[in-house]
Scaffold this active site. Structure first.
Site, PDB file in Angstrom:
ATOM      1  N   TYR A  43       0.820  -1.219   0.000  1.00 15.57           N
ATOM      2  CA  TYR A  43       0.000   0.000   0.000  1.00 15.57           C
ATOM      3  C   TYR A  43       0.852   1.268   0.000  1.00 15.57           C
ATOM      4  CZ  TYR A  43      -4.197  -2.725   0.179  1.00 15.57           C
ATOM      5  OH  TYR A  43      -5.201  -3.596  -0.161  1.00 15.57           O
ATOM      6  N   ARG A  90       1.433   1.739  -3.627  1.00 17.77           N
ATOM      7  CA  ARG A  90       0.222   2.224  -4.308  1.00 17.77           C
ATOM      8  C   ARG A  90      -0.043   3.691  -3.978  1.00 17.77           C
ATOM      9  NH1 ARG A  90      -4.991  -0.805  -3.769  1.00 17.77           N
ATOM     10  NH2 ARG A  90      -5.487   0.471  -5.566  1.00 17.77           N
ATOM     11  N   GLN A 148     -15.485   2.752  -5.970  1.00 13.43           N
ATOM     12  CA  GLN A 148     -14.765   1.624  -5.379  1.00 13.43           C
ATOM     13  C   GLN A 148     -13.273   1.936  -5.315  1.00 13.43           C
ATOM     14  OE1 GLN A 148     -16.517  -2.333  -7.133  1.00 13.43           O
ATOM     15  NE2 GLN A 148     -16.836  -0.694  -8.600  1.00 13.43           N
ATOM     16  N   HIS A 193     -14.528   1.406  -0.644  1.00 16.48           N
ATOM     17  CA  HIS A 193     -13.456   0.479  -0.270  1.00 16.48           C
ATOM     18  C   HIS A 193     -12.288   1.173   0.434  1.00 16.48           C
ATOM     19  CE1 HIS A 193     -15.059  -2.467  -3.549  1.00 16.48           C
ATOM     20  NE2 HIS A 193     -15.755  -2.496  -2.440  1.00 16.48           N
ATOM     21  N   GLY A 202     -16.276   1.944 -15.668  1.00 19.35           N
ATOM     22  CA  GLY A 202     -14.995   1.276 -15.415  1.00 19.35           C
ATOM     23  C   GLY A 202     -14.978   0.294 -14.272  1.00 19.35           C
ATOM     24  N   THR A 203     -16.056  -0.480 -14.119  1.00 21.74           N
ATOM     25  CA  THR A 203     -16.011  -1.544 -13.112  1.00 21.74           C
ATOM     26  C   THR A 203     -16.444  -2.860 -13.730  1.00 21.74           C
ATOM     27  OG1 THR A 203     -16.932  -2.377 -11.036  1.00 21.74           O
ATOM     28  CG2 THR A 203     -18.271  -0.765 -12.224  1.00 21.74           C
TER      29      THR A 203
HETATM   30  N1  APR Z   1     -12.022   3.138 -19.128  1.00 24.94           N
HETATM   31  C1  APR Z   1     -13.109   2.536 -18.559  1.00 24.94           C
HETATM   32  N2  APR Z   1     -13.108   1.262 -18.136  1.00 24.94           N
HETATM   33  C2  APR Z   1     -11.972   0.558 -18.280  1.00 24.94           C
HETATM   34  C3  APR Z   1     -10.809   1.107 -18.852  1.00 24.94           C
HETATM   35  C4  APR Z   1     -10.857   2.455 -19.283  1.00 24.94           C
HETATM   36  N3  APR Z   1      -9.804   3.068 -19.837  1.00 24.94           N
HETATM   37  N4  APR Z   1      -9.830   0.147 -18.848  1.00 24.94           N
HETATM   38  C5  APR Z   1     -10.379  -0.949 -18.278  1.00 24.94           C
HETATM   39  N5  APR Z   1     -11.672  -0.700 -17.944  1.00 24.94           N
HETATM   40  C6  APR Z   1     -12.636  -1.588 -17.298  1.00 24.94           C
HETATM   41  C7  APR Z   1     -12.413  -3.068 -17.530  1.00 24.94           C
HETATM   42  O1  APR Z   1     -13.062  -3.474 -18.740  1.00 24.94           O
HETATM   43  C8  APR Z   1     -13.054  -3.697 -16.291  1.00 24.94           C
HETATM   44  O2  APR Z   1     -14.436  -3.955 -16.531  1.00 24.94           O
HETATM   45  O3  APR Z   1     -12.493  -1.414 -15.918  1.00 24.94           O
HETATM   46  C9  APR Z   1     -12.934  -2.585 -15.234  1.00 24.94           C
HETATM   47  C10 APR Z   1     -11.950  -2.854 -14.125  1.00 24.94           C
HETATM   48  O4  APR Z   1     -12.396  -3.950 -13.383  1.00 24.94           O
HETATM   49  P1  APR Z   1     -11.685  -4.395 -12.036  1.00 24.94           P
HETATM   50  O5  APR Z   1     -10.216  -4.431 -12.248  1.00 24.94           O
HETATM   51  O6  APR Z   1     -12.371  -5.627 -11.574  1.00 24.94           O
HETATM   52  O7  APR Z   1     -11.958  -3.176 -11.030  1.00 24.94           O
HETATM   53  P2  APR Z   1     -13.215  -2.884 -10.123  1.00 24.94           P
HETATM   54  O8  APR Z   1     -14.476  -3.332 -10.761  1.00 24.94           O
HETATM   55  O9  APR Z   1     -13.100  -1.470  -9.696  1.00 24.94           O
HETATM   56  O10 APR Z   1     -12.902  -3.812  -8.875  1.00 24.94           O
HETATM   57  C11 APR Z   1     -13.719  -3.748  -7.760  1.00 24.94           C
HETATM   58  O11 APR Z   1     -12.284  -5.163  -6.483  1.00 24.94           O
HETATM   59  O12 APR Z   1     -10.048  -5.601  -6.192  1.00 24.94           O
HETATM   60  C12 APR Z   1     -11.185  -5.093  -5.618  1.00 24.94           C
HETATM   61  O13 APR Z   1     -11.481  -3.545  -3.905  1.00 24.94           O
HETATM   62  C13 APR Z   1     -11.002  -3.684  -5.211  1.00 24.94           C
HETATM   63  O14 APR Z   1     -12.379  -1.765  -5.580  1.00 24.94           O
HETATM   64  C14 APR Z   1     -11.883  -2.937  -6.184  1.00 24.94           C
HETATM   65  C15 APR Z   1     -12.957  -3.939  -6.499  1.00 24.94           C
END
Ligand code: APR
Length: 233
Positions: free
Chosen positions: A59, A62, A92, A110, A176-177
């Site tokens: 961390y 990060r 998140q 988070h 973006g999730t």
């Molecule tokens: N713009 C938008 N979306 C994007 C981009 C971009 N430039 N690049 C990638 N993505 C998308 C991917 O297609 C994917 O669907 O962002 C998403 C990232 O997914 P994860 O890595 O799973 O992230 P997230 O959904 O935020 O994870 C949730 O999991 O690891 C834990 O606590 C952590 O908060 C996090 C949680």
């Protein structure tokens, strides 16, 4: 007599993809590794009990990356949206890029990597800025400081507040999730039936209910400014 028109509520639910174009990595790319680590080795209470130095270093690294990153065009566009809408961000992400862009209302589901918290009293948090946490750094009660992060397997204290915010959405935007992490991914269902739902993601996750969502298959920096421009038109 005032002719005040009530403003619509826009709730924007963001994930790691929001900050990719600021240079911060997502979690589920790169063969499932996160900065070279398995999530369970650095982001769980078990990891903290087994190897706190590794967790703190992870961390600390990060935090330095977040400090070096800048808000991108998508973060800034969401600030512009506040000129005509009541905008609430539920994120998140543990970075502070929404705040640094200027968003007024940001709820972190988070945690926040720029803060430490006490291992004895979770209500005690302190801003770290550029400071690392080392083993032996303590809160005023004398217990070890840990990153102010919700790890896998821990409760999500802000979840009720997030669901309340989403339940008031006229427009719900999801950026973006991957929607893979519970309970955060259940927020999309907390919006009322009448709510317009829009997803911005270059790879729209299968979990998105396509029948009730408008999908913009673009990156955050492409899709969010376009969406904001259309909402402001
Ligand atoms: N713009 C938008 N979306 C994007 C981009 C971009 N430039 N690049 C990638 N993505 C998308 C991917 O297609 C994917 O669907 O962002 C998403 C990232 O997914 P994860 O890595 O799973 O992230 P997230 O959904 O935020 O994870 C949730 O999991 O690891 C834990 O606590 C952590 O908060 C996090 C949680």
């Amino acid at each position: 007599m005032s002719a005040e028109v009530s403003r619509k509520n826009v709730v924007v639910f963001t994930g790691a993809g929001m900050s990719v174009e600021s240079g911060l990595q997502t979690f589920r790319g790169d063969g499932g590794l996160w900065e070279g680590h398995r999530v369970e080795d650095v982001a769980t209470p078990e990891a903290w009990a087994k190897d706190p130095v590794l967790v703190l270093e992870f961390y600390n690294k990060r935090r330095r990356k977040v400090r070096a990153a800048q808000p991108n065009a998508a973060h800034r566009a969401l600030v512009d949206l506040e000129s005509a809408y009541d905008v609430r961000i539920v994120t998140q992400n543990v970075d502070d890029l929404h705040e640094r862009a200027g968003s007024m209302h940001v709820l972190h589901l988070h945690g926040e990597v720029l803060y430490a918290r006490s291992t004895r009293d979770p209500s005690h948090t302190q801003y770290l800025g550029d400071t690392d946490i080392a083993l032996g750094d303590t809160c005023p009660l004398g217990s070890q400081l840990r990153p102010h992060i919700v790890w896998f397997g821990e409760m999500v204290p802000a979840m009720d507040e997030a669901a309340r915010i989403v339940s008031q959405a006229d427009i719900f935007v999801c950026v973006g999730t991957s929607l893979q992490v519970y309970p955060a991914n259940s927020l999309i269902d907390a919006a009322p039936r009448r709510t317009r739902r829009i997803v911005v993601n270059p790879e729209v996750p299968d979990l998105v209910p396509g029948d009730i969502c408008e999908c913009i298959a673009k990156t955050a920096c492409e899709g969010v400014p376009e969406l904001v421009a259309s909402l402001l038109r």
